[in-house]
Scaffold this motif. Structure first.
Motif, PDB file in Angstrom:
ATOM      1  N   ASN A  65       0.801  -1.218   0.000  1.00  0.00           N
ATOM      2  CA  ASN A  65       0.000   0.000   0.000  1.00  0.00           C
ATOM      3  C   ASN A  65       0.840   1.277   0.000  1.00  0.00           C
ATOM      4  OD1 ASN A  65      -2.004  -1.927   2.080  1.00  0.00           O
ATOM      5  ND2 ASN A  65      -2.754  -1.173   0.114  1.00  0.00           N
ATOM      6  N   GLU A  84       6.941   4.026  -9.079  1.00  0.00           N
ATOM      7  CA  GLU A  84       5.871   3.190  -9.600  1.00  0.00           C
ATOM      8  C   GLU A  84       4.787   4.063 -10.232  1.00  0.00           C
ATOM      9  OE1 GLU A  84       2.722  -0.071  -7.669  1.00  0.00           O
ATOM     10  OE2 GLU A  84       4.085   1.079  -6.400  1.00  0.00           O
ATOM     11  N   LEU A  86       1.098   4.571 -11.175  1.00  0.00           N
ATOM     12  CA  LEU A  86      -0.139   4.030 -10.620  1.00  0.00           C
ATOM     13  C   LEU A  86      -1.331   4.329 -11.527  1.00  0.00           C
ATOM     14  CD1 LEU A  86       0.355   5.156  -6.912  1.00  0.00           C
ATOM     15  CD2 LEU A  86       0.789   2.890  -7.876  1.00  0.00           C
ATOM     16  N   GLU A  87      -2.076   3.298 -11.834  1.00  0.00           N
ATOM     17  CA  GLU A  87      -3.359   3.465 -12.513  1.00  0.00           C
ATOM     18  C   GLU A  87      -4.418   3.650 -11.430  1.00  0.00           C
ATOM     19  OE1 GLU A  87      -3.905   3.613 -15.669  1.00  0.00           O
ATOM     20  OE2 GLU A  87      -2.133   2.740 -16.625  1.00  0.00           O
ATOM     21  N   GLY A  88      -5.195   4.680 -11.539  1.00  0.00           N
ATOM     22  CA  GLY A  88      -6.231   4.911 -10.548  1.00  0.00           C
ATOM     23  C   GLY A  88      -6.515   6.384 -10.366  1.00  0.00           C
ATOM     24  N   ILE A 135      -3.858   7.145  -3.502  1.00  0.00           N
ATOM     25  CA  ILE A 135      -4.349   6.747  -4.814  1.00  0.00           C
ATOM     26  C   ILE A 135      -5.152   5.461  -4.676  1.00  0.00           C
ATOM     27  CG2 ILE A 135      -3.726   6.144  -7.182  1.00  0.00           C
ATOM     28  CD1 ILE A 135      -3.023   9.009  -6.381  1.00  0.00           C
ATOM     29  N   THR A 137      -6.566   2.371  -6.663  1.00  0.00           N
ATOM     30  CA  THR A 137      -6.374   1.655  -7.916  1.00  0.00           C
ATOM     31  C   THR A 137      -7.684   1.001  -8.359  1.00  0.00           C
ATOM     32  OG1 THR A 137      -5.735  -0.420  -6.837  1.00  0.00           O
ATOM     33  CG2 THR A 137      -3.994   1.202  -7.243  1.00  0.00           C
ATOM     34  N   ASP A 139      -8.520  -1.971  -8.621  1.00  0.00           N
ATOM     35  CA  ASP A 139      -8.911  -3.127  -7.810  1.00  0.00           C
ATOM     36  C   ASP A 139      -9.155  -2.747  -6.346  1.00  0.00           C
ATOM     37  OD1 ASP A 139      -6.330  -2.579  -7.118  1.00  0.00           O
ATOM     38  OD2 ASP A 139      -5.593  -4.639  -7.277  1.00  0.00           O
ATOM     39  N   ARG A 141      -7.373  -1.073  -4.223  1.00  0.00           N
ATOM     40  CA  ARG A 141      -6.214  -1.054  -3.334  1.00  0.00           C
ATOM     41  C   ARG A 141      -5.697   0.373  -3.253  1.00  0.00           C
ATOM     42  NH1 ARG A 141      -2.724  -4.600  -1.235  1.00  0.00           N
ATOM     43  NH2 ARG A 141      -3.670  -6.318  -2.395  1.00  0.00           N
ATOM     44  N   LYS A 143      -2.747   3.263  -2.426  1.00  0.00           N
ATOM     45  CA  LYS A 143      -1.298   3.448  -2.446  1.00  0.00           C
ATOM     46  C   LYS A 143      -0.989   4.811  -1.838  1.00  0.00           C
ATOM     47  CE  LYS A 143       0.516  -0.072  -4.925  1.00  0.00           C
ATOM     48  NZ  LYS A 143       1.749  -0.822  -4.626  1.00  0.00           N
TER      49      LYS A 143
END
Length: 399
Positions: A65, A84, A86-88, A135, A137, A139, A141, A143
């Motif tokens: 996370n 990283e 991040l998509e979201g 953030i 995502t 799914d 989750r 971050k």
């Protein structure tokens, strides 16, 4: 354009410290988020150290996370961090204008609490937990991002921030941050309590028409019971939130794991009642302690040493409307400094030297003062709709 081996794809956002790009790493054929320090910040050793501190902070931790750091480098006379990608969506966009069901809000808060517990256990306090730094995502989750003002438990940490700075985003700052006192893991958990309140109630527990009013509310006013909101009916979660917002850090959860466990119990309050009630009302002795603190806060504001520097600071997190939405300059920012003659920049645009009166529309602005041989001063401030807004800044000599 390239920074090191990273090929820029597009800009994702920018703020007072730098620019974030989506970039491609050809060595392993993956997308990264590239944070590039603004070239005018490279001349400031404090900003360079703060920028590198972010890489050091999250480069030494690994948690599902928390965003992952891949690389740090220098190119084009500046510094970059490859992270990283991040998509979201940031949480502030997810919750804007609405509340979340209790089960969704609790599930998100549990992930944040566990991530904070992990970071705190490794000597890292984030100090700027807010929705735009979380953030979500696809799914579901979360971050945690933007450790740019993190406090790291190492011998050099105390030398990396100018004395008197108050770091963080006002509406999510704990009382000890507002008063310039030491922040620790409980400060981050306080901010999570503010976010939990916002997610289920639809508004923040503390606010005001300007930064002084926000700080006064945080340090002095009790939060309204979330249960007074007609759309929220979970007593266990309400008590948990109120406990998190205790003015005294000792009255809050002491660890992220403890807060995560209590959050999980809220999902089934009927069979697992919340054993720890909200923090009791502040006693008379506590009020006496808050009084001198408010005087100290007033001195901070008058001296102009209230500063907070964020990598990305959306107007939504300041609690202030976008200034672009108000086309007419109907207010005055009255800027003075000690000593006089400092250059004043509003949202990176030069506006004159102190003392100076600057016509502005009501809203949120980044204000920066520069004077040779003095530390740069900056803050994000709110301009109200009525009357002038005085800003008195005491610049600190580098020598």
């Amino acid at each position: 354009m390239k920074y090191g081996r990273y090929e820029i794809v597009k800009e994702l956002g920018r703020g007072t410290m730098g620019v974030v790009y989506q970039a491609h790493d050809p060595q392993i054929d993956r997308m990264v988020a590239l944070k590039v320090l603004r070239s005018d910040r490279v001349v400031s050793q404090d900003f360079v150290l703060r920028f590198l501190r972010e890489a050091k902070a999250i480069g030494r931790i690994s948690h599902p996370n928390i965003v992952t750091v891949y690389d740090v480098g220098q190119d084009h006379d500046t510094i970059y961090i490859a992270m990283e990608y991040l998509e979201g969506r940031p949480l502030n966009a997810v919750i804007k204008g609405k509340t979340l069901p209790v089960d969704e809000a609790v599930a998100l808060c549990v992930q944040v609490a566990e991530a904070l517990g992990y970071a705190h256990g490794r000597g890292i306090t984030h100090r700027d937990i807010k929705p735009s730094n979380i953030i979500l995502t696809p799914d579901n989750r979360i971050k945690l991002t933007d450790f740019g003002i993190a406090r790291i438990e190492d011998p050099d940490a105390a030398q990396q921030t100018q004395a008197g700075d108050i770091l963080g985003t006002p509406v999510y700052m704990a009382p000890e941050q507002v008063m310039g006192q030491k922040a620790d893991g409980r400060t981050d958990l306080y901010a999570l309590g503010v976010i939990a309140y916002e997610m289920v109630v639809g508004k923040r527990p503390f606010g005001g028409g300007n930064i002084a009013a926000i700080f006064r509310s945080i340090t002095h006013e009790p939060p309204e019971d979330p249960m007074k909101n007609g759309n929220f009916g979970n007593r266990a979660l309400a008590d948990l939130i109120l406990k998190s917002l205790s003015k005294d850090p000792a009255g809050r959860f002491q660890t992220g794991d403890a807060m995560a466990a209590a959050l999980n119990r809220c999902l089934d309050a009927a069979s697992h009642p919340f054993a720890e009630t909200a923090a009791p009302q502040e006693k008379a002795g506590s009020s006496k302690r808050i009084g001198p603190a408010l005087v100290l806060l007033g001195l901070f504001l008058a001296a102009g040493i209230v500063g907070y520097s964020l990598f990305l600071k959306p107007a939504d997190d300041s609690g202030i409307a976008d200034p672009a939405a108000v086309p007419v300059a109907s207010s005055i920012l009255d800027v003075t400094s000690s000593p006089d003659g400092a250059q004043v920049f509003i949202d990176s645009t030069f506006k004159g030297t102190t003392p100076v009166d600057i016509p502005l529309a009501p809203g949120s602005y980044e204000v920066r003062l520069n004077l040779p041989d003095y530390y740069e001063w900056e803050a994000r401030i709110q301009i109200g709709e009525e009357g002038p807004t005085p800003l008195q800044v005491r610049l600190v000599s580098i020598n």
